[in-house]
Design an enzyme around this catalytic site. Structure first.
Site, PDB file in Angstrom:
ATOM      1  CD  GLU A 378     -27.901 -65.706  20.929  1.00  0.00           C
ATOM      2  OE1 GLU A 378     -29.013 -65.973  20.621  1.00  0.00           O
ATOM      3  OE2 GLU A 378     -26.933 -66.563  20.529  1.00  0.00           O
ATOM      4  CB  SER A 381     -32.920 -62.723  32.982  1.00  0.00           C
ATOM      5  OG  SER A 381     -32.395 -63.909  32.917  1.00  0.00           O
TER       6      SER A 381
HETATM    7  N1  CAA Z   1     -39.031 -59.471  15.179  1.00  0.00           N
HETATM    8  C1  CAA Z   1     -39.164 -58.657  14.366  1.00  0.00           C
HETATM    9  N2  CAA Z   1     -39.340 -57.281  14.674  1.00  0.00           N
HETATM   10  C2  CAA Z   1     -39.285 -56.710  16.013  1.00  0.00           C
HETATM   11  C3  CAA Z   1     -38.887 -57.805  16.807  1.00  0.00           C
HETATM   12  C4  CAA Z   1     -38.806 -59.050  16.567  1.00  0.00           C
HETATM   13  N3  CAA Z   1     -38.456 -60.085  17.562  1.00  0.00           N
HETATM   14  N4  CAA Z   1     -38.529 -57.039  17.958  1.00  0.00           N
HETATM   15  C5  CAA Z   1     -39.039 -55.687  17.883  1.00  0.00           C
HETATM   16  N5  CAA Z   1     -39.355 -55.627  16.457  1.00  0.00           N
HETATM   17  C6  CAA Z   1     -39.544 -54.457  15.759  1.00  0.00           C
HETATM   18  C7  CAA Z   1     -40.604 -53.995  16.365  1.00  0.00           C
HETATM   19  O1  CAA Z   1     -41.923 -54.219  15.744  1.00  0.00           O
HETATM   20  C8  CAA Z   1     -40.598 -52.365  16.025  1.00  0.00           C
HETATM   21  O2  CAA Z   1     -41.088 -52.169  14.591  1.00  0.00           O
HETATM   22  P1  CAA Z   1     -41.879 -50.841  14.291  1.00  0.00           P
HETATM   23  O3  CAA Z   1     -41.277 -49.542  14.825  1.00  0.00           O
HETATM   24  O4  CAA Z   1     -42.117 -50.891  12.788  1.00  0.00           O
HETATM   25  O5  CAA Z   1     -43.314 -51.133  14.951  1.00  0.00           O
HETATM   26  C9  CAA Z   1     -39.034 -52.340  15.836  1.00  0.00           C
HETATM   27  O6  CAA Z   1     -38.572 -53.395  15.857  1.00  0.00           O
HETATM   28  C10 CAA Z   1     -38.424 -51.589  17.311  1.00  0.00           C
HETATM   29  O7  CAA Z   1     -38.975 -52.168  18.317  1.00  0.00           O
HETATM   30  P2  CAA Z   1     -39.156 -51.684  19.798  1.00  0.00           P
HETATM   31  O8  CAA Z   1     -39.631 -50.471  20.007  1.00  0.00           O
HETATM   32  O9  CAA Z   1     -39.536 -52.918  20.775  1.00  0.00           O
HETATM   33  O10 CAA Z   1     -37.406 -51.591  20.068  1.00  0.00           O
HETATM   34  P3  CAA Z   1     -36.769 -51.163  21.382  1.00  0.00           P
HETATM   35  O11 CAA Z   1     -35.731 -50.344  20.927  1.00  0.00           O
HETATM   36  O12 CAA Z   1     -37.645 -50.712  22.419  1.00  0.00           O
HETATM   37  O13 CAA Z   1     -35.790 -52.782  21.842  1.00  0.00           O
HETATM   38  C11 CAA Z   1     -35.596 -54.766  22.807  1.00  0.00           C
HETATM   39  C12 CAA Z   1     -36.522 -53.820  22.246  1.00  0.00           C
HETATM   40  C13 CAA Z   1     -36.312 -55.890  22.982  1.00  0.00           C
HETATM   41  C14 CAA Z   1     -35.072 -54.202  24.102  1.00  0.00           C
HETATM   42  C15 CAA Z   1     -34.337 -54.849  22.032  1.00  0.00           C
HETATM   43  O14 CAA Z   1     -33.398 -53.759  21.867  1.00  0.00           O
HETATM   44  C16 CAA Z   1     -33.343 -56.273  22.249  1.00  0.00           C
HETATM   45  O15 CAA Z   1     -33.911 -57.060  22.233  1.00  0.00           O
HETATM   46  N6  CAA Z   1     -32.370 -55.775  23.054  1.00  0.00           N
HETATM   47  C17 CAA Z   1     -31.456 -56.856  23.616  1.00  0.00           C
HETATM   48  C18 CAA Z   1     -30.387 -56.912  22.531  1.00  0.00           C
HETATM   49  C19 CAA Z   1     -29.552 -58.281  22.539  1.00  0.00           C
HETATM   50  O16 CAA Z   1     -30.277 -59.407  22.780  1.00  0.00           O
HETATM   51  N7  CAA Z   1     -28.527 -58.018  22.387  1.00  0.00           N
HETATM   52  C20 CAA Z   1     -27.764 -59.287  22.452  1.00  0.00           C
HETATM   53  C21 CAA Z   1     -26.538 -59.464  21.064  1.00  0.00           C
HETATM   54  S1  CAA Z   1     -25.902 -60.700  20.591  1.00  0.00           S
HETATM   55  C22 CAA Z   1     -25.033 -61.232  21.645  1.00  0.00           C
HETATM   56  O17 CAA Z   1     -25.080 -61.498  22.882  1.00  0.00           O
HETATM   57  C23 CAA Z   1     -23.349 -61.538  21.428  1.00  0.00           C
HETATM   58  C24 CAA Z   1     -23.099 -62.697  20.806  1.00  0.00           C
HETATM   59  O18 CAA Z   1     -22.206 -62.783  19.844  1.00  0.00           O
HETATM   60  C25 CAA Z   1     -24.140 -63.900  21.097  1.00  0.00           C
END
Ligand code: CAA
Length: 396
Positions: A378, A381
């Site tokens: 999710e 870090s």
């Molecule tokens: N809530 C709402 N909107 C959001 C948001 C949030 N928390 N975070 C980003 N956005 C929106 C932004 O506002 C932006 O919108 P606009 O373009 O309209 O302004 C858009 O999304 C893109 O945002 P970013 O440019 O910040 O996106 P990014 O590509 O740079 O990625 C990141 C940012 C934080 C690294 C994100 O990709 C991320 O959280 N990555 C980690 C993914 C993750 O947690 N994976 C685990 C998957 S689940 C798992 O672990 C398996 C399981 O089964 C449990």
């Protein structure tokens, strides 16, 4: 107990309902989950019977309204229950967290009335198992770079999905999955859409089950889609909304993982306290030595700091229910600190136990292994630090 956070006028109050929930969850954890944790950790089998019992108690949809089969409680109830279940066995809490926050929360927030009745109810009641599928073999932290595709058929009735997803918690057993895939690759993250997948249809194939270091009873696998035909009415939100839905859902999920990490840390801490009181060395209990006392003080301080940050995130999520505000920052801070606390506390607990901590005869080595994933899934870090820093700097 009343907790007030400076950032919001809301307060957290531990009500009679919360107390009753805690009593019931602790009872189930002690009688049904703790006794089987070691066996399921060894075998890696999915603990379906106890998960069904948790479902019957309402633990698979704690914040889901009654109308959709849930317990209709608040986020504080969710984290209190998560902490207790994680203390008993982290694997059970992983399955619980995916059903509650990654699956039910997304459909409740973005789904139609029909989708909520049809797809939330069976998960919230524990009758079926849910999953959330974002990650792919070549797309993890950089979630927007996925290679899987969904293409609308010429009749406009179904999206045809092809591709491979990975690291899907509950993937080997899930009945229903919230899936994120590309509908318009040229649009980058704005080309991702979300779908609700029924896994008993053709074109859905469960891939290899992952052999894991920890949370071994929570099954994780790849998923393969080969011309899977998903009806258009199973799209969650609108076409192109997928990335924002995925991120919004992860905000809720990260509070759950923070609570899980705290539960694992508490279990390890309590084991260490007991051992430090009992174990004799150099003619006295080891807890009388200052080096052990320093560990105990640091463990306890970080545990209580984690709890405060989790409650702060809970308040922010409750505020979001009223005014729609985002709680991304509070969720990431809580997850980052609590997961690093779980690493620290389980490591120190093992050290206090010495050789016995390294032995499979005690659960401390399991806590140590189970804690490790909370700094990865999710959002690692590193991703949490990125989210926090970008939020503070106003830069991306
Ligand atoms: N809530 C709402 N909107 C959001 C948001 C949030 N928390 N975070 C980003 N956005 C929106 C932004 O506002 C932006 O919108 P606009 O373009 O309209 O302004 C858009 O999304 C893109 O945002 P970013 O440019 O910040 O996106 P990014 O590509 O740079 O990625 C990141 C940012 C934080 C690294 C994100 O990709 C991320 O959280 N990555 C980690 C993914 C993750 O947690 N994976 C685990 C998957 S689940 C798992 O672990 C398996 C399981 O089964 C449990």
């Amino acid at each position: 107990m009343v907790i007030a956070a400076p950032a919001t006028p809301l307060t957290l109050t531990l009500t009679e309902e919360h107390e009753m929930l805690l009593t019931a969850v602790r009872d189930l954890a002690a009688k049904e989950i703790m006794p089987i944790a070691e066996k399921f950790d060894d075998s890696g089998d999915f603990p379906m019977d106890t998960i069904k019992k948790m479902g019957a108690m309402g633990l698979m949809g704690i914040e889901v309204p009654d109308a959709y089969g849930g317990a209709g409680m608040d986020t504080l109830a969710y984290v209190l229950a998560m902490i207790e279940i994680a203390k008993a066995d982290a694997s059970h809490s992983t399955i619980m967290s995916v059903n509650n926050s990654l699956y039910c929360h997304g459909i409740l927030k973005f789904g139609t009335e029909d989708q909520k009745h049809k797809y939330v109810t069976p998960i919230a009641t524990g009758e079926k198992i849910g999953a959330y599928s974002l990650t792919e073999p070549m797309s993890g932290s950089d979630a927007a770079t996925m290679a899987s595709r969904a293409v609308l058929n010429t009749a406009g009735t179904h999206y045809i999905i092809n591709g491979r997803k990975s690291w899907v918690t509950s993937g080997p057993v899930a009945d229903l999955i919230v899936l994120f895939t590309m509908t318009s690759p040229e649009k980058g993250n704005k080309g991702i859409s979300a779908f609700i997948i029924e896994t008993d249809k053709s074109g859905f194939i469960r891939g290899k089950k992952e052999p894991k270091l920890g949370i071994r009873a929570s099954a994780t696998s790849e998923l393969v889609f080969e011309d899977y035909a998903c009806p258009v009415e199973n799209m969650l939100g609108k076409e192109g909304d997928g990335f924002k839905i995925a991120m919004t859902v992860l905000d809720a999920g990260r509070i759950g993982i923070a609570a899980q990490a705290l539960g694992i840390a508490e279990a390890a801490y309590e084991a260490a306290l007991g051992y430090a009181r009992e174990r004799q060395a150099f003619g006295s209990p080891i807890g009388q030595f200052q080096m052990i006392q320093q560990k105990i003080a640091d463990m306890k301080t970080r545990i209580e700091a984690s709890r405060a940050l989790i409650y702060n995130a809970v308040l922010a999520k409750e505020k979001s229910k009223i005014d729609g505000s985002r709680y991304t920052l509070e969720a990431s801070i809580a997850k980052l600190f609590a997961s690093e606390t779980a690493a620290f506390v389980t490591d120190e607990a093992l050290q206090i136990h010495g050789g016995m901590g390294y032995s499979k005869e005690l659960p401390v080595e399991r806590y140590y292994r189970d804690a490790r994933i909370t700094r990865i899934y999710e959002g690692t870090s590193e991703v949490q630090r990125m989210v926090i820093a970008r939020n503070e700097l106003g830069l991306r």
